[in-house]
Scaffold this motif. Structure first.
Motif: not given
Length: 433
Positions: A87-93, A123-134
């Motif tokens: 995960c590349s996020n920094k979720c507050v919780f 469960y995933v956030t999708l924030t680490n996907l680029n256009k090609d992966e999508i």
């Protein structure tokens, strides 16, 4: 990236062919294999042409015939045939950020791998996907996916996820919907951040994506005592939990009239915090969000009631059940029902405070071996102690603090019976089976 083969399963379509451990699978029917998703998608066909590279660099072409959808029978060096994505996020919780130091390293890994969303229900956030992966996910029609949404308001999403591209996943979800991919979603709800009007907008936006969005759970934020230096958050109290439950139920009723399904479900924990009764079984429509703690207590009760109806005898040896405060009332009702049917049952239910993560964490699955020993040592526990399977590491007999079942059993001087996440197994354990 090629995938290294470690085993060819006996009696599989690949057995007896010119395939050996150490070979690398490069292409299937001309399609380059990047990871497990490509492998599963392109090997679905009944006739396969495999391109393999031997350890010496020799190219081998192997044809396989099998029933459509059958597994070819190859085992690879890693399950994903690739590295697991963090995960590349920094979720507050983020719960991992709230762990104490000194636990085993694997607990600190933040998984956010869309392949495991499809294959294992993560469960995933999708924030680490680029256009090609999508586009690859859309092309492979990987479905269903499990997605953490939390909010659809751009500013709130940026705050929650702690990253600039937090709006991209919503575009990805719309692309997946266009491709016919179905999605289950979750909203971790934080009072004062993504509840109230923000939650209403999120539910409206996700509801507009029905039928591609199949179900949505609304889960209260979990806070441990290890939050030094983290974003200030507050837990749900009874009034705020009650308000959120009623809000989600109202929106679910609208969806029920419009779509034939309520689509949105509050987690059991919200009902408990609100002091409200858990809804009847019909509310949960087949329990689509069970893994998120939605309807878990209702299902446990339903299964236990059915098992008690069918039971025809019980042992008389005294026993104890240890659990977290959250499930205490539910388990007490099940134990009371068993005692009403069989007067020789001598059971005791004990709520264990979570000192490891903090008293606010009251679910059984986060109790540690040390918590159990501290609370139960010196208690009259009878001839056996019943503990829920979800207290232990998957597939092992190890608690979160690395104490084992044997450690706890020896410390308390009582045999331990592990109870599966199943009301019927709970009843069997209560009756002495």
């Amino acid at each position: 990236m090629s995938a290294l083969i470690t085993q060819i399963d006996k009696n599989s379509p690949a057995a007896g062919r010119n395939i050996k451990p150490g070979d690398a699978l490069v292409r299937v029917n001309g399609h380059k294999i990047k990871d497990v998703l490509d492998y599963k998608f392109y090997s679905y066909e009944p006739r396969l042409l495999l391109e393999l590279h031997s350890p010496e660099g020799k190219i081998k072409l192997v044809r396989l015939n099998k029933p459509a959808g059958a597994d070819p029978g190859l085992t690879f060096e890693t399950y994903l045939m690739d590295r697991q994505r963090a995960c590349s996020n920094k979720c507050v919780f983020c719960f991992i950020d709230q762990l104490p130091r000194g636990m085993r390293k694997t607990l600190y890994f933040k998984d956010d791998d869309i392949r495991l969303s499809f294959l294992q229900g993560n469960y995933v956030t999708l924030t680490n996907l680029n256009k090609d992966e999508i586009e690859r996910i859309a092309r492979l029609r990987v479905s269903p996916l499990n997605i953490s949404v939390h909010a659809t308001d751009p500013e709130v999403r940026s705050l929650i996820f702690g990253c600039k591209n937090s709006g991209a996943p919503l575009l990805a979800m719309r692309r997946f919907a266009e491709a016919g991919i179905t999605m289950n979603c979750q909203i971790v709800c934080c009072p004062g951040i993504n509840d109230g009007a923000v939650l209403e907008r999120t539910m409206t936006d996700l509801g507009d994506m029905f039928p591609r969005v199949l179900s949505v759970s609304v889960v209260p934020v979990g806070l441990t005592k290890h939050r030094e230096g983290l974003h200030p958050l507050r837990a749900f109290d009874r009034p705020s939990a009650s308000e959120t439950v009623r809000q989600v139920e109202r929106f679910g009723e609208k969806c029920l009239k419009q779509y034939g399904t309520r689509l949105f479900y509050p987690a059991d924990e919200l009902y408990l915090k609100a002091g409200l009764p858990i809804p009847p079984e019909s509310f949960y429509e087949g329990y689509p969000q069970l893994e998120n703690g939605v309807g878990m207590l209702r299902l446990l009760t339903t299964e236990a009631d059915a098992a008690l109806e069918e039971a025809d005898g019980a042992g008389s040896a005294p026993f104890s059940i240890a659990t977290g405060a959250a499930a205490f009332d539910c388990l007490q009702k099940i134990l009371n029902s068993a005692e009403e049917k069989y007067v020789n049952i001598k059971g005791k239910l004990i709520a264990v405070r979570n000192d490891f993560f903090g008293e606010a964490v009251d679910v059984a699955g986060l109790l540690t071996g040390g918590d159990l020993i501290r609370r139960l040592r010196g208690e009259a526990l009878g001839e056996r102690l019943l503990l829920a399977r979800n207290m232990l590491r998957h597939g092992e007999n190890v608690f979160l603090d690395d104490l084992t079942l044997e450690d706890v059993s020896n410390a308390l001087g009582v045999p331990i019976r592990v109870v599966e996440q199943d009301g019927s197994d709970l009843v069997r354990a209560i009756l002495g089976d």
